[in-house]
Design a protein around this motif. Structure first.
Motif, mmCIF file in Angstrom:
data_model
loop_
_atom_site.group_PDB
_atom_site.id
_atom_site.type_symbol
_atom_site.label_atom_id
_atom_site.label_comp_id
_atom_site.label_asym_id
_atom_site.label_seq_id
_atom_site.Cartn_x
_atom_site.Cartn_y
_atom_site.Cartn_z
ATOM 1 N N LEU A 1 0.828 -1.182 0.000
ATOM 2 C CA LEU A 1 0.000 0.000 0.000
ATOM 3 C C LEU A 1 0.868 1.240 0.000
ATOM 4 N N ALA A 2 0.424 2.254 -0.725
ATOM 5 C CA ALA A 2 1.198 3.489 -0.827
ATOM 6 C C ALA A 2 1.214 4.217 0.508
ATOM 7 N N GLY A 3 2.398 4.700 0.870
ATOM 8 C CA GLY A 3 2.524 5.505 2.069
ATOM 9 C C GLY A 3 2.204 6.953 1.777
ATOM 10 N N PRO A 4 2.410 7.851 2.732
ATOM 11 C CA PRO A 4 2.092 9.242 2.517
ATOM 12 C C PRO A 4 2.983 9.844 1.432
ATOM 13 N N ALA A 5 2.373 10.554 0.488
ATOM 14 C CA ALA A 5 3.121 11.156 -0.611
ATOM 15 C C ALA A 5 3.974 12.302 -0.101
ATOM 16 N N GLN A 6 5.188 12.413 -0.628
ATOM 17 C CA GLN A 6 6.039 13.533 -0.281
ATOM 18 C C GLN A 6 5.554 14.769 -1.014
ATOM 19 N N SER A 7 5.873 15.926 -0.478
ATOM 20 C CA SER A 7 5.454 17.184 -1.084
ATOM 21 C C SER A 7 6.507 17.635 -2.095
ATOM 22 N N TYR A 8 6.111 17.769 -3.339
ATOM 23 C CA TYR A 8 6.997 18.228 -4.398
ATOM 24 C C TYR A 8 6.435 19.494 -5.021
ATOM 25 N N THR A 9 7.325 20.412 -5.357
ATOM 26 C CA THR A 9 6.942 21.658 -6.002
ATOM 27 C C THR A 9 7.213 21.564 -7.489
ATOM 28 N N PHE A 10 6.189 21.816 -8.300
ATOM 29 C CA PHE A 10 6.283 21.748 -9.754
ATOM 30 C C PHE A 10 6.708 23.109 -10.309
ATOM 31 N N LYS A 11 7.652 23.088 -11.260
ATOM 32 C CA LYS A 11 8.111 24.328 -11.875
ATOM 33 C C LYS A 11 8.361 24.094 -13.357
ATOM 34 N N VAL A 12 7.873 24.997 -14.190
ATOM 35 C CA VAL A 12 8.179 24.964 -15.622
ATOM 36 C C VAL A 12 9.514 25.660 -15.837
ATOM 37 N N LEU A 13 10.504 24.914 -16.330
ATOM 38 C CA LEU A 13 11.824 25.486 -16.609
ATOM 39 C C LEU A 13 11.866 26.151 -17.974
ATOM 40 N N HIS A 14 11.131 25.579 -18.931
ATOM 41 C CA HIS A 14 11.027 26.196 -20.254
ATOM 42 C C HIS A 14 9.711 25.793 -20.898
ATOM 43 N N GLN A 15 8.989 26.776 -21.396
ATOM 44 C CA GLN A 15 7.744 26.543 -22.122
ATOM 45 C C GLN A 15 8.024 26.603 -23.621
ATOM 46 N N PHE A 16 7.782 25.511 -24.326
ATOM 47 C CA PHE A 16 8.011 25.506 -25.767
ATOM 48 C C PHE A 16 6.936 26.328 -26.479
ATOM 49 N N THR A 17 7.349 26.975 -27.577
ATOM 50 C CA THR A 17 6.443 27.839 -28.331
ATOM 51 C C THR A 17 6.292 27.419 -29.782
ATOM 52 N N GLY A 18 7.086 26.438 -30.247
ATOM 53 C CA GLY A 18 6.908 25.922 -31.589
ATOM 54 C C GLY A 18 7.604 26.712 -32.673
ATOM 55 N N PHE A 19 7.264 26.388 -33.909
ATOM 56 C CA PHE A 19 7.838 27.005 -35.107
ATOM 57 C C PHE A 19 7.590 28.512 -35.101
ATOM 58 N N PRO A 20 8.579 29.376 -35.500
ATOM 59 C CA PRO A 20 9.816 29.008 -36.180
ATOM 60 C C PRO A 20 11.080 29.010 -35.320
ATOM 61 N N ASN A 21 10.993 29.439 -34.078
ATOM 62 C CA ASN A 21 12.229 29.612 -33.298
ATOM 63 C C ASN A 21 12.399 28.634 -32.153
ATOM 64 N N ASP A 22 11.462 27.729 -31.972
ATOM 65 C CA ASP A 22 11.495 26.844 -30.812
ATOM 66 C C ASP A 22 10.904 25.493 -31.207
ATOM 67 N N GLY A 23 11.009 24.525 -30.300
ATOM 68 C CA GLY A 23 10.473 23.203 -30.556
ATOM 69 C C GLY A 23 9.078 23.032 -29.968
ATOM 70 N N ALA A 24 8.550 21.812 -30.120
ATOM 71 C CA ALA A 24 7.254 21.463 -29.536
ATOM 72 C C ALA A 24 7.138 19.950 -29.485
ATOM 73 N N TYR A 25 6.379 19.460 -28.501
ATOM 74 C CA TYR A 25 6.133 18.043 -28.263
ATOM 75 C C TYR A 25 7.438 17.291 -27.966
ATOM 76 N N ALA A 26 7.953 17.527 -26.765
ATOM 77 C CA ALA A 26 9.184 16.873 -26.296
ATOM 78 C C ALA A 26 8.822 15.538 -25.668
ATOM 79 N N SER A 27 8.737 14.487 -26.495
ATOM 80 C CA SER A 27 8.250 13.195 -26.023
ATOM 81 C C SER A 27 9.339 12.294 -25.475
ATOM 82 N N GLY A 28 10.613 12.636 -25.688
ATOM 83 C CA GLY A 28 11.695 11.743 -25.295
ATOM 84 C C GLY A 28 12.249 11.964 -23.907
ATOM 85 N N GLY A 29 11.789 12.998 -23.210
ATOM 86 C CA GLY A 29 12.347 13.297 -21.903
ATOM 87 C C GLY A 29 13.681 13.997 -22.000
ATOM 88 N N VAL A 30 14.441 13.984 -20.904
ATOM 89 C CA VAL A 30 15.715 14.699 -20.849
ATOM 90 C C VAL A 30 16.818 13.814 -20.265
#
Length: 402
Positions: free
Chosen positions: A25-54
Motif C-alpha cells: 500500500l502506498a505511504g504518505p506522498a512527499q510534497s513536491y513543487t512543480f516548476k516549468v523550466l522552459h515553455q516551448f512555443t513551436g515554429f519558427p524559433n522553438d520546438g514542440a512536443y518533447a516526447s523523449g524526456g531529458v
C-alpha cells in the motif's frame, strides 16, 4: 489540424509459472513543487512536443528532443517544423542545438539522447537518405553528423528508440521494422532488428526478429553490460498471447529469451520501458498491463533467470500503465505511470510505493525519460500543455523539487 499534429495528439491521449505477488500500500506522498523550466512555443524559433524526456550532464544542463518545431518547414499546421535538439541551462536558458529538416539529416526525433564523456550527443530520428530513419551525432560545437541512414532492408527501418553507448564508442539500438525477410509473412514491413554502429559509422545487424514466438517490434531499445551482452524486450505473436519477453544477445551472436511474460494474474504483460541493469546483474523493467490488478507491474529478473514482481500497480493514486523507469544510487526506482497526467512515482528499496506528483491541470502530459540530481530534484518533459500549438499546447521542460 495537420496530419502530423493529429498523430502527435493521438499518441499522447490514446492512451511464468506460479509467482507470489505482494501489493504494498502506498505511504504518505512527499510534497513536491512543480516548476516549468522552459515553455516551448513551436515554429519558427522553438520546438514542440518533447516526447523523449531529458538527460543531464555533470554541469546541470538538460538535453532533449522535440518532434516538431524548429526553423525548417516540414509542412502542415499549427506547428510545421521538423523537430529540434535543445539544451536547458541551470538558469533556465534554452538553446536550440540543432533544427532538423535539411535534406537527409532526419526529421521528427522522438527518443531520448545519449551523452558521451566528451560532450557529444547521440540519438535517432526519422527521415534520412532512404526515409527509414537515421542515427546522428551532435558535437559540442553543434555540428550534426548523420552516422547512419537506414535503408529498410536487412539493416532495418524506424529506429524509434534511443541508442546505448559502450566503452569503445559503439552504439546499439533497435528498429521497429525491416530485417528478416521471412518475417514479412507475419508483418509485411519486417519485424525489426538489433543493430550496432561503430565509431566510423559501420552498421552491423546483430539480430533480426522473425515474428510470432521469436518476437517483433523491440520498442524500447537495448542496454549493454560491461561484458558486451545486450538486453532488451520485444512483443510476441499470437502463439504467446502477445505478452512479450525479455531477451539477451551474447557478443558472439545468438538471441536467448530470458523470460516470457505470462500475463494477468500471475505475471506482467507487454513490456513498456527501457530496461535497467544493476551492478549485481539484476534486470529491471515495467509492463503496461498484468500484475495482480492487471494495471501493470515493475519486475526483476535475477542473474539465474528467475523473475519476480516487485510491485503491481492498482489504478489508484499509484497510477497504471507504467512507461518510464530509472534507479537512483540508493536502489530506489522512479518512473511515470498513466496515459495523460502521471503520476511520477517512487518505489523504495523496502517495497513502499508513493505517488510523488500528479499532473492534473493545464492538460500537461508527462512523457519520456526522467532524471534526478543529487538533491533528489526530478527533471522531465511535458509532451503537451501550456499555450500555443493549437488547443493542446506545445509542452515544456519541468522540475519537481522536494
Amino acid at each position: 489540424m495537420s496530419e502530423m499534429w493529429a498523430r502527435v495528439r493521438e499518441r499522447v491521449f490514446v492512451g511464468a509459472g506460479s509467482i507470489a505477488i505482494t501489493v504494498m500500500l502506498a505511504g504518505p506522498a512527499q510534497s513536491y513543487t512543480f516548476k516549468v523550466l522552459h515553455q516551448f512555443t513551436g515554429f519558427p524559433n522553438d520546438g514542440a512536443y518533447a516526447s523523449g524526456g531529458v538527460i543531464r550532464d555533470s554541469a546541470g544542463n538538460l538535453y532533449g528532443t522535440t518532434q516538431v518545431g524548429g526553423t525548417y518547414w516540414c509542412g502542415g499546421s499549427p506547428d510545421p517544423g521538423c523537430g529540434t535538439i535543445f539544451k536547458i541551462s541551470p538558469d533556465g536558458t534554452e538553446t536550440i542545438l540543432h533544427s532538423f529538416g535539411a535534406f537527409g539529416d532526419g526529421v521528427v526525433p522522438s527518443a531520448s539522447l545519449t551523452l558521451d564523456d566528451t560532450g557529444n550527443l547521440y540519438g535517432t530520428a526519422g527521415g534520412g537518405a532512404h526515409s527509414c530513419g537515421i542515427v546522428f551525432k551532435i558535437a559540442p560545437d553543434r555540428t550534426e553528423t548523420v552516422l547512419y541512414s537506414f535503408a529498410g532492408g536487412s539493416d532495418g527501418c524506424e529506429p524509434s528508440s534511443g541508442v546505448s553507448l559502450d566503452a569503445s564508442g559503439n552504439l546499439y539500438g533497435t528498429t521497429l521494422s525491416g530485417g528478416n525477410d521471412r518475417c514479412k509473412k507475419f508483418n509485411g514491413d519486417g519485424c525489426g532488428t538489433v543493430y550496432k554502429i561503430a565509431p566510423d559509422g559501420t552498421e552491423t545487424e546483430i539480430y533480426a526478429f522473425s515474428g510470432k514466438r521469436r518476437g517483433w517490434h523491440p520498442d524500447f531499445g537495448v542496454v549493454v553490460d560491461k561484458r558486451g551482452v545486450i538486453y532488451g524486450t520485444a512483443e510476441t505473436g499470437k502463439n504467446d498471447s502477445w505478452n512479450g519477453f525479455v531477451f539477451k544477445i551474447f557478443p558472439n551472436g545468438g538471441m536467448h529469451i530470458i523470460h516470457k511474460f505470462a500475463g494477468y494474474p500471475a505475471d506482467g504483460a507487454v513490456p513498456s520501458s527501457a530496461l535497467v541493469l544493476d551492478k549485481a546483474g539484476n534486470i529491471f523493467g515495467t509492463t503496461s498491463i498484468g500484475g495482480s490488478a492487471n494495471f501493470g507491474s515493475l519486475f526483476k529478473i535475477a542473474p539465474d533467470g528467475s523473475e519476480s514482481l516487485l510491485y503491481s500497480f492498482q489504478n489508484g493514486t499509484d497510477g497504471e500503465n507504467p512507461h518510464t523507469l530509472i534507479e537512483n544510487r540508493n536502489g530506489d526506482f522512479f518512473g511515470l505511470a498513466g496515459d495523460n497526467y502521471g503520476p511520477v512515482w517512487r518505489l523504495s528499496r523496502n517495497g513502499d510505493e508513493n505517488a510523488l506528483y500528479t499532473f492534473n491541470n493545464n492538460d500537461w502530459a508527462p512523457e519520456g525519460n526522467i532524471v534526478l540530481d543529487k538533491t533528489g530534484t526530478i527533471y522531465g518533459t511535458l509532451a503537451v500543455g501550456g499555450p500555443g500549438c493549437d488547443d493542446i499546447g506545445c509542452g515544456a521542460v519541468y522540475s519537481l523539487t522536494r
